[in-house]
Design a protein around this motif. Structure first.
Motif, PDB file in Angstrom:
ATOM      1  N   LEU A 126       0.702  -1.417  -0.016  1.00  0.00           N
ATOM      2  CA  LEU A 126      -0.373  -0.003   0.274  1.00  0.00           C
ATOM      3  C   LEU A 126       1.439   1.368   0.062  1.00  0.00           C
ATOM      4  O   LEU A 126       0.486   2.489  -0.589  1.00  0.00           O
ATOM      5  N   ASP A 127       1.704   1.184   0.710  1.00  0.00           N
ATOM      6  CA  ASP A 127       2.478   2.377   0.944  1.00  0.00           C
ATOM      7  C   ASP A 127       3.354   2.456  -1.140  1.00  0.00           C
ATOM      8  O   ASP A 127       3.618   4.503  -1.014  1.00  0.00           O
ATOM      9  N   ALA A 128       3.289   2.070  -1.563  1.00  0.00           N
ATOM     10  CA  ALA A 128       3.688   2.386  -3.130  1.00  0.00           C
ATOM     11  C   ALA A 128       2.725   3.191  -3.733  1.00  0.00           C
ATOM     12  O   ALA A 128       2.640   4.545  -4.132  1.00  0.00           O
ATOM     13  N   ASP A 129       1.235   2.804  -3.125  1.00  0.00           N
ATOM     14  CA  ASP A 129      -0.154   3.587  -3.538  1.00  0.00           C
ATOM     15  C   ASP A 129      -0.086   5.268  -3.566  1.00  0.00           C
ATOM     16  O   ASP A 129      -0.064   5.943  -4.090  1.00  0.00           O
ATOM     17  N   ASP A 130       0.527   5.085  -2.474  1.00  0.00           N
ATOM     18  CA  ASP A 130       0.461   5.764  -1.319  1.00  0.00           C
ATOM     19  C   ASP A 130       1.337   6.631  -1.856  1.00  0.00           C
ATOM     20  O   ASP A 130       1.195   8.492  -2.045  1.00  0.00           O
ATOM     21  N   GLU A 131       2.473   6.554  -2.120  1.00  0.00           N
ATOM     22  CA  GLU A 131       3.335   7.428  -2.743  1.00  0.00           C
ATOM     23  C   GLU A 131       3.382   8.427  -3.873  1.00  0.00           C
ATOM     24  O   GLU A 131       3.304   8.998  -4.476  1.00  0.00           O
ATOM     25  N   ALA A 132       2.073   7.415  -4.790  1.00  0.00           N
ATOM     26  CA  ALA A 132       2.202   7.570  -6.447  1.00  0.00           C
ATOM     27  C   ALA A 132       0.915   8.644  -5.890  1.00  0.00           C
ATOM     28  O   ALA A 132       0.832   9.556  -6.361  1.00  0.00           O
ATOM     29  N   MET A 133       0.127   8.160  -4.962  1.00  0.00           N
ATOM     30  CA  MET A 133      -1.402   9.986  -4.455  1.00  0.00           C
ATOM     31  C   MET A 133      -0.347  10.635  -4.268  1.00  0.00           C
ATOM     32  O   MET A 133      -0.477  12.086  -4.501  1.00  0.00           O
TER      33      MET A 133
END
Lengths: 223, 223
Positions: free
Chosen positions: A149-156
């Motif tokens: 999930l951290d990777a998605d949050d970085e994209a956000m």
């Protein structure tokens, strides 16, 4: 009536939290449809919804019963405590989706200028994905997925930063009113994503007894 | 070493939460001094502070020990659970104060245009007051004082709304950059106040076993 056994209560908590995640995802999707596609009926329905509060009361009740009747220890206690924390985050996600819906209803369909429309579509998709992944983590207690999930949050976060660059550009032609709306909307999506990461992180803490960042470091180095 | 008795642990929780409230109040005061008086050293110190996280870990530890060793029931159980919720809100208040400090550091002293400067001073004062009142509520378990916080929070909401009127005025001469900063800053103060109200509300729930709004209604009607 005797209260359910502890394992059953822990399953109930995971189920309730999973449903809260799915509800939060659906709320953000509907709010975004209101905002970006002018589907205001979806936004209206959402503003009146009390589904999240009902689910949260369920979490409080089951968690309190579990503590009262079974005095859980170790990982079981962590599961109960982290369910309480996670439900706070999930309620907040519901409120943030509602803020998006309220913005859609308050302004006309042109609230989101064309330059930032694709970015908001992406933020919405990422937010919905994060909430659904959080549901999966909560239900399966899959620690590896939680780290993802951290990777998605970085994209956000990257989208959020880019949005501000567009706003800060001296050639922004839409005036202050639109800038204020875009600023707040971007923040709602970004905070929604942060809370989804926290929900998954609570599961990591419950399963491993460690902070999510410690677990992430451990998995990264493969040590 | 035997763990402390439950009443002692409950006192420890109240003390830790009270210290978190006072810390949050001090953080907002320092962040505002950075923002409004250009006292950037105060803002810098705040950005690096880990005081809130340390106190929160303390709450988690004492609460977990209380649940593990004493399996509290009724009001005692509510006190432990609400301490966990309240510490989440307090950490968030610390983050919001840090956002104010970061904004002060990122922009030059002129970030806050003169027209909105008095409103931000008032928001800061109200926020600090709310956090200090929350400290009092947490420490004394004074339900009447908790209800009083709502009035302060309404004053904050009114300031927040007025700020947007100023921004929305077509004659706003400071451009989009300043509008974006003011929008976010106003939101940080307003959210800070909301969380302070939630902290006090957690005490109301712990003491009375009812939702704060139910208690407020009961006190209002004098019935």
């Amino acid at each position: 009536v005797a209260p359910p056994a502890l394992p059953e209560q822990l399953d109930q908590l995971a189920d309730l939290l999973g449903r809260m995640c799915v509800q939060a995802a659906g709320n953000l999707r509907d709010a975004s449809a209101g905002l970006l596609e002018g589907r205001l009926r979806l936004a209206e329905k959402l503003v009146d919804s009390t589904a999240m509060d009902g689910l949260r009361s369920g979490v409080e009740e089951v968690a309190t019963d579990a503590l009262l009747f079974h005095a859980p220890v170790a990982g079981d206690l962590r599961a109960v405590v982290s369910a309480l924390h996670a439900s706070d985050d999930l309620v907040r996600m519901g409120v943030l989706a509602r803020h998006v819906a309220e913005t859609a209803l308050r302004r006309r369909p042109g609230t989101v200028p064309d330059e930032v429309r694709p970015a908001f579509s992406q933020m919405s998709r990422l937010g919905v994905d994060l909430a659904l992944k959080a549901a999966e983590v909560v239900r399966t207690r899959n620690v590896l997925l939680a780290v993802e999930l951290d990777a998605d949050d970085e994209a956000m976060d990257a989208l959020h930063a880019r949005m501000f660059e567009v706003l800060m550009d001296r050639s922004w032609p839409h005036g202050v009113l639109a800038a204020v709306d875009v600023t707040l909307l971007a923040r709602y999506y970004e905070r929604f994503a942060d809370h989804a990461v926290l929900v998954a992180g609570e599961t990591v803490r419950a399963v491993t007894g460690r902070r999510p960042d410690e677990v992430a470091t451990y998995l990264d180095t493969g040590s």
